[in-house]
Structures are given as structure tokens and as C-alpha cells.
Design an enzyme around this catalytic site. Structure first.
Site, short mmCIF file in Angstrom:
data_model
loop_
_atom_site.label_atom_id
_atom_site.label_comp_id
_atom_site.label_asym_id
_atom_site.label_seq_id
_atom_site.Cartn_x
_atom_site.Cartn_y
_atom_site.Cartn_z
N CYS A 241 0.84 -1.21 0.00
CA CYS A 241 0.00 0.00 0.00
C CYS A 241 0.87 1.26 0.00
O CYS A 241 0.54 2.26 -0.63
CB CYS A 241 -0.91 0.02 1.22
SG CYS A 241 -1.98 -1.41 1.32
C1 BEZ Z 1 0.55 -4.65 1.81
O1 BEZ Z 1 0.11 -3.55 1.49
O2 BEZ Z 1 1.73 -4.90 1.74
C2 BEZ Z 1 -0.38 -5.73 2.28
C3 BEZ Z 1 -1.52 -5.40 2.97
C4 BEZ Z 1 -2.34 -6.42 3.45
C5 BEZ Z 1 -2.02 -7.74 3.19
C6 BEZ Z 1 -0.88 -8.05 2.45
C7 BEZ Z 1 -0.05 -7.05 2.00
#
Ligand code: BEZ
Length: 211
Positions: free
Chosen positions: A45
Site C-alpha cells: 500500500c
Molecule cells: C501490503 O500492502 O503490503 C499488504 C496489505 C495487506 C495484506 C498483504 C499485503
């Protein structure tokens, strides 16, 4: 019933990292991109929001207002934005919605309980100036989105809103487009003065009209 293409994007009031907004009012007459992410302070994210911020001139050129959402609160968003700015070398200049009670996530079908009971998946909606949903895509939490593809779709949507054309597979700005089947052969020269090629009666190509 979940949201479908062509329907009005649900309006809402929300707390965001840039103060309270009323969604339709925020969009005004612009195009909009509303996208959810699973959570603040998560790695993928962080790169997605950084990428979006780095493309801010591209969104502006296309008159698109961008807005992100997660179920974390405003304080969390504000702390995380500092990290995004620092690590991605950007200035996040669009609002992050704090959808703590999940009302907006539910209205847009951003919660997929079999994937996660508690957080939003990576949903993205492109909304036209008429406030109707033009595109919806959903990615899993583990896969960051391709924001160049989002810009490509916006280019296609803005072109096909103005001209009776569609864009073929992998089309990019400046490439030939498909003439709508509704256009009769005899009307093509006046509608598409740049010329056309008839590959099959149902597959007629023309240079991009506004390029
Ligand atoms: C991420 O943004 O890295 C992420 C968020 C939730 C689950 C897996 C990855």
C-alpha cells in the site's frame, strides 16, 4: 446487491486526511478515481500511494480527482502519509478516507469476507463526470496495482465518451482505434476524415480522431 457499471457511485460524507468531504461535491465536474487499500503502514500500500502521488500531474492533465480509502482512522493516515512522503519521495496531495465504521466500504463492495473479514481489498473505481461508475477492478492484497493501466483506461474512457470508437487490446494513446459497429460504412468518411481500414465488416480501424 453490489455496485455495477453504469450505476451512480454512492455519495457519502467522510473524514479524510484533508478534512471532511462530501464525495460528489469533492468530485465536482471532474472524473474520479476512488480506491481502497487493506491497511495503513503496510508495504505494498505504501508503494501504491507513493506511485499515485508521483502521477499527480498525469491525473491533473486528465481532470481526474483521486481519493484513497481504508478502515484506519485519520490520525493513522496522517502518520502514514509522512512515511509515504519520506520513503517514496513524493508529496501525497490527495485525501485518504478514514472509513472506520466501514459504511463506504460496504456501499462499494470493498469488503470481501472470504479474503478478509476486517479490511478492504484493493478495489478501484473510475467515476465519470456524470457520477456513474465506468470501471471497477479488484486486486488481492498481495498484488500492487498498475497505475499506468489506470491512466490508460482513463484515456480510453475519455476518448470513447467523445467519439464513436472503442479501443482495442493493449491500446495506448495515439494508436489506431476501432470504429463503432453502429456507424454505417457510408458515414465513415465524414465521421472519420483521417481514413480507415476495413479488416472485416465488423472490424474497422481508424487513426485516433483527436491525436
Ligand atoms: C501490503 O500492502 O503490503 C499488504 C496489505 C495487506 C495484506 C498483504 C499485503
Amino acid at each position: 446487491m453490489s455496485l455495477r457499471l453504469g450505476e451512480i457511485a454512492p455519495d457519502f460524507k467522510a473524514k479524510t486526511s484533508m478534512g471532511e468531504i462530501s464525495f460528489h461535491e469533492y468530485l465536482g465536474n471532474s472524473w474520479g478515481v476512488l480506491f481502497s487499500h487493506p491497511g495503513d503502514y503496510t508495504p505494498v500500500c505504501t508503494t501504491e500511494l507513493g506511485k499515485t502521488a508521483s502521477l499527480s500531474e498525469e491525473f491533473k492533465k486528465r481532470d481526474v480527482k483521486v481519493i484513497a480509502l481504508s478502515v484506519d482512522d485519520v490520525e493513522s493516515h496522517q502518520g502514514w502519509i509522512k512515511d509515504i512522503n519520506e520513503t517514496q519521495n513524493v508529496e501525497v496531495n490527495f485525501p485518504l478516507i478514514a472509513d472506520e465504521n466501514k459504511d463506504i466500504s460496504e456501499a462499494y463492495g470493498m469488503i470481501h469476507p472470504e479474503a478478509s473479514e476486517t479490511s478492504t481489498v484493493r478495489s478501484l473505481f473510475i467515476i465519470g463526470p456524470d457520477k456513474k461508475v465506468k470501471l471497477m477492478i479488484t486486486y488481492p492484497a498481495s498484488t500492487g496495482r498498475n497505475f499506468e493501466e489506470i491512466l490508460r483506461v482513463i484515456d480510453s474512457l475519455q476518448l470513447t465518451a467523445k467519439y464513436s470508437v472503442s479501443t482495442p487490446a493493449d491500446w495506448k494513446e495515439g494508436e489506431d482505434v476501432v470504429i463503432s459497429p453502429a456507424i454505417k460504412n457510408e458515414d465513415i468518411p465524414s465521421r472519420f476524415p483521417k481514413g480507415h481500414k476495413e479488416i472485416k465488416s465488423y472490424l474497422r480501424m481508424t487513426p485516433q480522431p483527436n491525436h
